[in-house]
Design a protein around this motif. Structure first.
Motif, PDB file in Angstrom:
ATOM      1  N   LYS A  29       0.828  -1.210   0.000  1.00 25.36           N
ATOM      2  CA  LYS A  29       0.000   0.000   0.000  1.00 25.36           C
ATOM      3  C   LYS A  29       0.859   1.255   0.000  1.00 25.36           C
ATOM      4  CE  LYS A  29      -4.115  -1.853   0.106  1.00 25.36           C
ATOM      5  NZ  LYS A  29      -5.071  -1.655  -1.029  1.00 25.36           N
ATOM      6  N   GLN A  30       2.019   1.190   0.624  1.00 23.59           N
ATOM      7  CA  GLN A  30       2.895   2.346   0.662  1.00 23.59           C
ATOM      8  C   GLN A  30       3.408   2.687  -0.737  1.00 23.59           C
ATOM      9  OE1 GLN A  30       3.331   4.431   3.026  1.00 23.59           O
ATOM     10  NE2 GLN A  30       4.856   5.687   1.966  1.00 23.59           N
ATOM     11  N   LEU A  31       3.815   1.669  -1.491  1.00 20.54           N
ATOM     12  CA  LEU A  31       4.276   1.906  -2.859  1.00 20.54           C
ATOM     13  C   LEU A  31       3.147   2.467  -3.713  1.00 20.54           C
ATOM     14  CD1 LEU A  31       6.534   1.696  -4.955  1.00 20.54           C
ATOM     15  CD2 LEU A  31       5.802  -0.665  -5.398  1.00 20.54           C
ATOM     16  N   GLN A  32       1.939   1.986  -3.502  1.00 17.49           N
ATOM     17  CA  GLN A  32       0.791   2.503  -4.234  1.00 17.49           C
ATOM     18  C   GLN A  32       0.555   3.977  -3.913  1.00 17.49           C
ATOM     19  OE1 GLN A  32      -2.781   0.248  -3.611  1.00 17.49           O
ATOM     20  NE2 GLN A  32      -3.967   1.403  -5.105  1.00 17.49           N
ATOM     21  N   ARG A  33       0.638   4.332  -2.642  1.00 20.20           N
ATOM     22  CA  ARG A  33       0.451   5.732  -2.250  1.00 20.20           C
ATOM     23  C   ARG A  33       1.550   6.619  -2.833  1.00 20.20           C
ATOM     24  NH1 ARG A  33      -1.284   3.357   2.806  1.00 20.20           N
ATOM     25  NH2 ARG A  33       0.878   3.410   3.549  1.00 20.20           N
ATOM     26  N   GLU A  34       2.776   6.143  -2.814  1.00 15.02           N
ATOM     27  CA  GLU A  34       3.895   6.945  -3.301  1.00 15.02           C
ATOM     28  C   GLU A  34       3.799   7.243  -4.789  1.00 15.02           C
ATOM     29  OE1 GLU A  34       7.350   4.795  -2.175  1.00 15.02           O
ATOM     30  OE2 GLU A  34       7.222   5.349  -0.053  1.00 15.02           O
ATOM     31  N   ASN A  35       3.066   6.415  -5.525  1.00 15.22           N
ATOM     32  CA  ASN A  35       2.868   6.647  -6.951  1.00 15.22           C
ATOM     33  C   ASN A  35       1.552   7.345  -7.250  1.00 15.22           C
ATOM     34  OD1 ASN A  35       5.050   5.211  -8.828  1.00 15.22           O
ATOM     35  ND2 ASN A  35       4.826   3.998  -6.954  1.00 15.22           N
ATOM     36  N   ASP A  36       0.855   7.780  -6.203  1.00 12.95           N
ATOM     37  CA  ASP A  36      -0.361   8.581  -6.330  1.00 12.95           C
ATOM     38  C   ASP A  36       0.051  10.048  -6.145  1.00 12.95           C
ATOM     39  OD1 ASP A  36      -2.711  10.048  -5.845  1.00 12.95           O
ATOM     40  OD2 ASP A  36      -3.724   8.297  -5.020  1.00 12.95           O
ATOM     41  N   LEU A  37       0.002  10.829  -7.211  1.00 15.53           N
ATOM     42  CA  LEU A  37       0.531  12.192  -7.155  1.00 15.53           C
ATOM     43  C   LEU A  37      -0.293  13.090  -6.246  1.00 15.53           C
ATOM     44  CD1 LEU A  37       1.561  12.680 -10.887  1.00 15.53           C
ATOM     45  CD2 LEU A  37       2.796  11.580  -9.002  1.00 15.53           C
ATOM     46  N   MET A  38      -1.596  12.862  -6.164  1.00 14.07           N
ATOM     47  CA  MET A  38      -2.420  13.646  -5.247  1.00 14.07           C
ATOM     48  C   MET A  38      -2.067  13.317  -3.801  1.00 14.07           C
ATOM     49  SD  MET A  38      -4.164  15.769  -6.950  1.00 14.07           S
ATOM     50  CE  MET A  38      -5.141  16.330  -5.554  1.00 14.07           C
ATOM     51  N   TRP A  39      -1.829  12.060  -3.512  1.00 15.83           N
ATOM     52  CA  TRP A  39      -1.414  11.681  -2.152  1.00 15.83           C
ATOM     53  C   TRP A  39      -0.104  12.369  -1.801  1.00 15.83           C
ATOM     54  CZ3 TRP A  39       2.842   9.507   0.113  1.00 15.83           C
ATOM     55  CH2 TRP A  39       2.686   9.065   1.436  1.00 15.83           C
ATOM     56  N   ARG A  40       0.808  12.447  -2.744  1.00 13.61           N
ATOM     57  CA  ARG A  40       2.096  13.085  -2.491  1.00 13.61           C
ATOM     58  C   ARG A  40       1.909  14.569  -2.168  1.00 13.61           C
ATOM     59  NH1 ARG A  40       6.312   9.863  -3.807  1.00 13.61           N
ATOM     60  NH2 ARG A  40       7.718  11.643  -3.601  1.00 13.61           N
ATOM     61  N   LEU A  41       1.045  15.241  -2.917  1.00 10.54           N
ATOM     62  CA  LEU A  41       0.833  16.667  -2.665  1.00 10.54           C
ATOM     63  C   LEU A  41       0.230  16.916  -1.290  1.00 10.54           C
ATOM     64  CD1 LEU A  41      -0.496  17.979  -6.109  1.00 10.54           C
ATOM     65  CD2 LEU A  41       1.782  18.284  -5.119  1.00 10.54           C
ATOM     66  N   ARG A  42      -0.611  16.011  -0.834  1.00  9.58           N
ATOM     67  CA  ARG A  42      -1.315  16.206   0.438  1.00  9.58           C
ATOM     68  C   ARG A  42      -0.542  15.710   1.638  1.00  9.58           C
ATOM     69  NH1 ARG A  42      -6.737  13.939  -2.480  1.00  9.58           N
ATOM     70  NH2 ARG A  42      -7.501  15.933  -3.326  1.00  9.58           N
ATOM     71  N   ASN A  43       0.470  14.863   1.430  1.00  9.43           N
ATOM     72  CA  ASN A  43       1.131  14.235   2.564  1.00  9.43           C
ATOM     73  C   ASN A  43       2.640  14.416   2.614  1.00  9.43           C
ATOM     74  OD1 ASN A  43      -1.102  12.358   3.927  1.00  9.43           O
ATOM     75  ND2 ASN A  43      -1.363  12.230   1.699  1.00  9.43           N
ATOM     76  N   LEU A  44       3.257  14.930   1.568  1.00  9.76           N
ATOM     77  CA  LEU A  44       4.701  15.078   1.530  1.00  9.76           C
ATOM     78  C   LEU A  44       5.065  16.522   1.201  1.00  9.76           C
ATOM     79  CD1 LEU A  44       5.649  11.852  -0.494  1.00  9.76           C
ATOM     80  CD2 LEU A  44       5.721  12.174   1.986  1.00  9.76           C
ATOM     81  N   PRO A  45       6.250  16.961   1.559  1.00  9.98           N
ATOM     82  CA  PRO A  45       6.681  18.313   1.192  1.00  9.98           C
ATOM     83  C   PRO A  45       6.702  18.460  -0.325  1.00  9.98           C
ATOM     84  CG  PRO A  45       8.124  17.386   2.866  1.00  9.98           C
ATOM     85  CD  PRO A  45       7.245  16.265   2.410  1.00  9.98           C
ATOM     86  N   PRO A  46       6.207  19.567  -0.855  1.00 12.61           N
ATOM     87  CA  PRO A  46       6.186  19.735  -2.312  1.00 12.61           C
ATOM     88  C   PRO A  46       7.599  19.868  -2.860  1.00 12.61           C
ATOM     89  CG  PRO A  46       5.509  21.760  -1.219  1.00 12.61           C
ATOM     90  CD  PRO A  46       5.596  20.709  -0.157  1.00 12.61           C
TER      91      PRO A  46
END
Length: 390
Positions: free
Chosen positions: A291-308
């Protein structure tokens, strides 16, 4: 007979017409109520439908360029398979990029340029990913001029969608022509373009992911490719010199490469791209249950959960005709500094070459302007002013 040959298409259309004519001719003889006549009518109708579907499928494939050969369609092409037995061996200049063909391009229409760039057909091999692919490399006219002899050039990777054929980037989207014209009009700096498709393990759609236990496509594009090109061409060796652009699946890959690897690519353009990898029959299991790899390849998840990331991106869509309109609006709203965003939003336009051809004349120069421009030796430039302005 090639899958995309006009001869095959004409033959398929002719067979469809012949099947229809035969049915009209024989129908009176098959109008009885016997079981043989009924089977004959069923067979005739099925034959006509199959012939028409085959002709239609060939016509659609020729227009959109989904598959370039029978091997591509059947998944028997060797292009993109593992070719390096020893992953620990260093890749030399001759092993990384094989130049198969070189051709000079004419001067772009409507400009004062005396010559166009050149186009090379190459095979690129990756040491880390063990993947290889064929590609086209566009070299701007300045690449061979004396005042640019010691200059490092910016680099743009241009990607097709899935399944797509690399040739579509030349024949349908006309990247070399657009680059020649934009450079001649000084709308973008002299830039090297590498034209390729993201499908490195055909017929599988890998969504440009390093699949657990499978093809390491992301590593190819973010590690192997810049290294290989650096051994064969005078390209800049930092992210400031590199950008990536793509349509559809290629657009998703372009955004992901920049957002996940800002140390490799500083800018990206997504033409009708999407924002997360979908698992379907063409992809198989992309994430190995992670699930983590799936989230990391979700660009919207990245914008909401990681530093831009500190990258610049351009996305395109249409208010009518594109399914990614709302997702694109959400993506633009979620992006925050230091990430910079721009967009091209058409009133209408479908998910096709006609739409992307309308967007590219603005999108390609925009991407070129985000990259580090070549730094010309002023002494040599002054000695050859005509060449410098060609």
């Amino acid at each position: 007979m090639g899958l995309t040959s006009q001869t095959l298409l004409v033959l398929a259309i002719s067979l469809s017409a012949a099947a229809f004519g035969t049915a009209v001719w024989l129908w009176p003889y098959l109008s009885r109520t016997t079981w043989r006549s009924m089977l004959g009518r069923i067979g005739m109708l099925l034959g006509i439908q199959l012939a028409c579907l085959a002709a239609l499928a060939l016509a659609i494939n020729n227009y959109f360029g989904f598959y370039g050969s029978w091997g591509d369609l059947l998944g028997t092409d060797e292009d993109g398979t593992a070719i390096i037995a020893d992953g620990t061996a260093a890749v030399s200049h001759t092993n990384a990029v094989h130049i198969l063909d070189h051709q000079q391009l004419p001067a772009p229409d409507g400009t004062a340029a005396t010559t166009g760039g050149s186009l090379e057909t190459v095979e690129i091999r990756g040491a880390k990913s063990h993947l290889s692919t064929r590609a086209y490399v566009y070299l701007p006219p300045q690449y061979g001029q004396p005042q640019y002899a010691q200059v490092k050039f910016p680099l743009i990777i241009a990607l097709t969608g899935y399944p797509g054929t690399t040739e579509n980037l030349i024949t349908r989207l006309k990247y070399p022509e657009l680059a020649d014209a934009a450079i001649a009009r000084k709308e973008m700096p002299p830039t090297i373009l590498v034209l390729m498709r993201p499908t490195l393990a055909p017929p599988r759609d890998t969504e440009c992911i390093d699949i657990p236990g499978g093809p390491q496509v992301e590593s190819f594009f973010t590690q192997d490719l810049p290294t290989a090109l650096g051994t064969a061409y005078r390209v800049g060796d930092s992210a400031a010199y590199r950008g990536v652009i793509g349509d559809s699946t290629g657009g998703y890959c372009a955004l992901k490469f920049a957002m996940r690897h800002p140390g490799t690519y500083t800018a990206a353009v997504a033409l009708s791209g999407y924002y997360r990898a979908e698992v379907d029959a063409t992809t198989g299991d992309l994430f190995g249950g992670s699930k983590q790899l799936q989230r990391e390849n979700d660009l919207m998840w990245r914008l909401r959960n990681l530093p831009p990331p500190a990258v610049s991106v351009l996305v395109t869509t249409s208010r009518h005709g594109e399914s990614n309109y709302q997702a694109t609006q959400d993506f633009l709203a979620a992006a925050e500094p230091p990430m910079k965003t721009a967009s091209i939003i058409l009133p209408s336009g479908g998910h096709n070459f006609a739409t992307w051809s309308r967007e590219l004349p603005q999108a390609l120069p925009w991407l070129g302007r985000q990259l580090q421009a070549p730094r010309v030796n002023p002494v040599l430039a002054e000695a050859a002013p005509d060449a410098a302005t060609s």
